[in-house]
Design a protein around this motif. Structure first.
Motif, PDB file in Angstrom:
ATOM      1  N   THR A 170       0.809  -1.143   0.064  1.00 13.86           N
ATOM      2  CA  THR A 170       0.031   0.022   0.045  1.00 13.86           C
ATOM      3  C   THR A 170       0.796   1.337   0.108  1.00 13.86           C
ATOM      4  O   THR A 170       0.254   2.250  -0.210  1.00 13.86           O
ATOM      5  CB  THR A 170      -0.878   0.168   1.407  1.00 13.86           C
ATOM      6  N   THR A 171       2.151   1.169   0.321  1.00 10.36           N
ATOM      7  CA  THR A 171       2.852   2.402   0.536  1.00 10.36           C
ATOM      8  C   THR A 171       3.853   2.438  -0.732  1.00 10.36           C
ATOM      9  O   THR A 171       5.099   3.013  -0.514  1.00 10.36           O
ATOM     10  CB  THR A 171       3.571   2.333   1.867  1.00 10.36           C
ATOM     11  N   GLN A 172       3.885   1.833  -1.886  1.00 12.30           N
ATOM     12  CA  GLN A 172       4.761   1.756  -3.091  1.00 12.30           C
ATOM     13  C   GLN A 172       4.949   2.995  -3.415  1.00 12.30           C
ATOM     14  O   GLN A 172       3.927   3.527  -3.976  1.00 12.30           O
ATOM     15  CB  GLN A 172       4.760   0.616  -3.863  1.00 12.30           C
ATOM     16  N   LYS A 173       6.066   3.280  -3.650  1.00 14.84           N
ATOM     17  CA  LYS A 173       6.396   4.746  -4.501  1.00 14.84           C
ATOM     18  C   LYS A 173       6.310   4.408  -6.106  1.00 14.84           C
ATOM     19  O   LYS A 173       6.303   3.446  -6.462  1.00 14.84           O
ATOM     20  CB  LYS A 173       7.633   5.190  -4.214  1.00 14.84           C
ATOM     21  N   PRO A 174       5.733   5.579  -6.491  1.00 12.17           N
ATOM     22  CA  PRO A 174       5.468   5.104  -8.135  1.00 12.17           C
ATOM     23  C   PRO A 174       6.722   4.655  -9.082  1.00 12.17           C
ATOM     24  O   PRO A 174       6.371   3.700  -9.766  1.00 12.17           O
ATOM     25  CB  PRO A 174       5.213   6.622  -8.593  1.00 12.17           C
ATOM     26  N   GLU A 175       7.858   4.990  -8.426  1.00 12.47           N
ATOM     27  CA  GLU A 175       9.096   4.552  -9.265  1.00 12.47           C
ATOM     28  C   GLU A 175       9.338   2.849  -8.859  1.00 12.47           C
ATOM     29  O   GLU A 175       9.997   2.281  -9.633  1.00 12.47           O
ATOM     30  CB  GLU A 175      10.241   5.256  -9.195  1.00 12.47           C
ATOM     31  N   GLU A 176       8.761   2.551  -7.821  1.00  9.19           N
ATOM     32  CA  GLU A 176       9.014   1.024  -7.515  1.00  9.19           C
ATOM     33  C   GLU A 176       7.781   0.286  -7.930  1.00  9.19           C
ATOM     34  O   GLU A 176       7.951  -0.952  -7.909  1.00  9.19           O
ATOM     35  CB  GLU A 176       8.780   0.807  -5.920  1.00  9.19           C
ATOM     36  N   LEU A 177       6.638   0.960  -8.472  1.00  9.09           N
ATOM     37  CA  LEU A 177       5.474  -0.071  -9.180  1.00  9.09           C
ATOM     38  C   LEU A 177       6.095  -0.485 -10.826  1.00  9.09           C
ATOM     39  O   LEU A 177       7.177   0.184 -11.246  1.00  9.09           O
ATOM     40  CB  LEU A 177       4.322   0.941  -9.153  1.00  9.09           C
ATOM     41  N   ALA A 178       5.481  -1.636 -11.160  1.00  9.72           N
ATOM     42  CA  ALA A 178       5.758  -1.864 -12.419  1.00  9.72           C
ATOM     43  C   ALA A 178       5.443  -0.853 -13.616  1.00  9.72           C
ATOM     44  O   ALA A 178       4.442  -0.336 -13.395  1.00  9.72           O
ATOM     45  CB  ALA A 178       4.805  -3.131 -12.908  1.00  9.72           C
ATOM     46  N   LYS A 179       6.477  -0.563 -14.449  1.00  8.59           N
ATOM     47  CA  LYS A 179       6.308   0.487 -15.309  1.00  8.59           C
ATOM     48  C   LYS A 179       5.728  -0.064 -16.599  1.00  8.59           C
ATOM     49  O   LYS A 179       4.970   0.421 -17.398  1.00  8.59           O
ATOM     50  CB  LYS A 179       7.499   1.183 -15.420  1.00  8.59           C
ATOM     51  N   LEU A 180       6.634  -0.947 -17.030  1.00  8.12           N
ATOM     52  CA  LEU A 180       6.330  -1.541 -18.289  1.00  8.12           C
ATOM     53  C   LEU A 180       4.912  -2.328 -18.417  1.00  8.12           C
ATOM     54  O   LEU A 180       4.744  -2.948 -17.798  1.00  8.12           O
ATOM     55  CB  LEU A 180       7.321  -2.770 -18.728  1.00  8.12           C
ATOM     56  N   THR A 181       4.146  -1.543 -19.168  1.00  5.03           N
ATOM     57  CA  THR A 181       2.903  -1.906 -19.410  1.00  5.03           C
ATOM     58  C   THR A 181       2.413  -2.622 -20.630  1.00  5.03           C
ATOM     59  O   THR A 181       1.570  -3.407 -20.925  1.00  5.03           O
ATOM     60  CB  THR A 181       1.687  -0.998 -19.027  1.00  5.03           C
TER      61      THR A 181
END
Ligand code: BES
Ligand code: MN
Ligand code: ZN
Length: 495
Positions: free
Chosen positions: A135-146
């Motif tokens: 719940t506290t993941q920063k945007p840069e830690e989220l999966a980017k490649l979609t």
């Protein structure tokens, strides 16, 4: 799931570009175009990185020019050895090198359509993440490649090939989700609920609770379950896809059957396990997880086969109601078992489900999957599952499917000689055979509940979970077995 598109080969104007390069290959196609557009930056980068297209090697060139954020070169190895599996692993390696990009293009202009689809499969499989509880993941830690585009000559054929692979990736993801779930969430009842959702894919799903299993006489499975407040379930999933199957069909063929151990948490019971590492036992339901993902894959790609999947779902807990070392239980087969170690519970669950399966469905064969023994990890480590079978033909088919999918099996012996280790002083057998050959005596025990039917047992204790990243498998739940058995069906059992 990563969004896949197959598009006409053209040099992208921005973003990341992946080049798939065979060993010793000369620049051509999009590779050459990209190199020209970047003023030779790619050739210079590859030379500086010592990259020659070896299998499993990647070389990343950042900011090469021509608007590209990066070029990722992935080695395919020798052209004459190129296979769908190698293509898939290249796709996985490419995906791993693209984490900071939100979209990317893979130049597959030199590859035949089925290989391009395999590259897509590998990338999709590697992109899997289990983020439900963050719940506290920063945007840069989220999966980017979609989004991933494959630049391929024959888009129509590539799309057709991908249509056959995508449901398998979905099955793999379902299994990985189930195996990753924490044990307070994924109880037997919750797991059965998730099975029921598969009716959306056209599967018939039946759920049996403790009452029904009690009436049938599932003494072995229920003995394991009795220590937990979380009730057990058995789920049967049917897929009827064989040509001419369904209502009013005459020459009915025998279904193929898959059976999974689904211990949603294995504390060991009264024979309790040590604290260190016990959390791993949340994935003691990986056999069942695999059967569920496999059934989803078969239904999703409308496999021309009749298949049944059965899972025995229980939680193995110590408590005032738990079974004791020394208890004797009566299995559904009628055979009695002295439970000398409550931690040897998987075989007790499988005993009743296997007997029920062969009696009720008269299958062409039964294949069970179970995280059954620590001993198989000592025998084979993490790169092969243990295969035990009373059928040489089925064993060879499994071995072939294993080589093709990279989900490898290694055949282990079954032999009457081991039966003496299972002799009980007061019942038909005991549930442990001592330390020598622990995976073999476990298989020998299970064989007593297959009633002579063609059968294979896969001990997946060493392959269900991975502590490091592999080309097409991020660390964690591997979903080992889904692709193996999907391949087995596709190759040998479809009408
Ligand atoms: N679920 C375990 C086996 C296991 C161990 C799976 C490690 C994955 C990783 C199984 O129920 C078990 O406890 N087996 C015992 C059997 C023994 C008591 C005969 C084992 O292997 O120690
Ligand atoms: Mn156990
Ligand atoms: Zn277990």
């Amino acid at each position: 799931m990563l969004d896949i598109a197959f598009v006409k080969p053209a040099l992208p104007k921005s973003g990341a570009l992946v080049l798939l390069i065979a060993e010793g290959e000369a620049p051509g196609g999009l590779w050459e175009e990209a190199d020209t557009a970047t003023g030779g930056a790619i050739a210079r980068g590859l030379a500086a990185g010592g990259f020659k297209g070896e299998k499993g090697k990647t070389c990343v060139i950042l900011g090469p020019g021509a608007g590209l954020t990066r070029v990722v070169a992935v080695g395919l190895g020798k052209t004459d050895a190129l296979s769908p599996l190698i293509a898939e692993q290249a796709g996985g390696a490419a995906c791993a090198a693209l984490t900071r990009e939100d979209s990317a293009a893979i130049a597959a202009d030199g590859l035949a359509a089925p290989l391009a689809a395999a590259v897509a499969m590998g990338a999709v499989l590697r992109a899997y993440r289990f983020d439900r509880y963050r719940t506290t993941q920063k945007p840069e830690e989220l999966a980017k490649l979609t989004k991933l585009s494959l630049l391929v000559e024959d888009q129509t054929r590539a799309r057709t090939a991908w249509a056959g692979l995508k449901p398998v990736a979905e099955g793999v993801f379902l299994t990985r989700d189930l195996v990753s779930e924490p044990p307070n969430v994924l109880t037997p009842a919750e797991m059965a609920e998730r099975c029921k959702k598969l009716t959306e894919l056209g599967l018939k799903v039946e759920v049996l609770g403790p009452k029904e299993m009690g009436r049938l006489g599932f003494g072995a499975l229920l003995g394991v379950a009795q220590g937990s407040v979380n009730e057990p379930r058995m789920v049967v999933m049917h897929w009827q896809g064989a040509a001419g199957s369904g209502r009013g069909r005459k020459g009915k063929t025998k279904p193929v059957a898959f059976i999974g151990k689904g211990v949603t948490f294995d504390t060991g019971g009264i024979s309790i396990k040590p604290a260190a590492g016990m959390e791993d036992m949340k994935w003691d339901m990986a056999g069942a997880g695999c059967v569920i993902g496999l059934m989803a894959a078969l239904a999703g790609r409308k496999a021309r086969v009749d298949a049944v999947g059965l899972v025995g779902l229980v939680e193995n807990m110590p408590s005032g109601t738990a079974q004791r070392p020394g208890d004797v239980v009566k299995s559904y087969s009628g055979q009695t078992i002295e439970v000398l170690n409550t931690d040897a519970e998987g075989r007790l669950v499988l005993a009743d489900v296997l007997w029920y399966c062969q009696e009720k469905y008269d299958p062409a064969f039964m294949i069970d999957l179970a995280t059954l023994t620590g001993a198989i990890i000592i025998s084979l480590g993490h790169d092969h599952a243990g295969l035990f079978s009373n059928d040489d033909g089925l064993s060879q088919q499994l071995q072939a499917a294993g080589v093709q999918t990279g989900e490898k099996v290694w055949r282990m012996p079954l032999d009457e000689a081991y039966d003496k280790q299972l002799k009980s002083d007061i019942a038909d057998m005991k549930n442990i055979g001592g330390r020598p050959g622990g995976a073999i005596t476990a298989a020998q025990f299970i064989q007593r509940f297959v009633n002579g039917k063609p059968w294979a047992h896969l001990d997946i204790a060493g392959t269900a979970w991975s502590t490091k990243d592999a080309p097409c498998i991020p660390k964690g739940a591997t979903a080992y077995g889904v692709r193996l058995l999907d391949r087995l069906v596709a190759e040998f059992f479809e009408t």
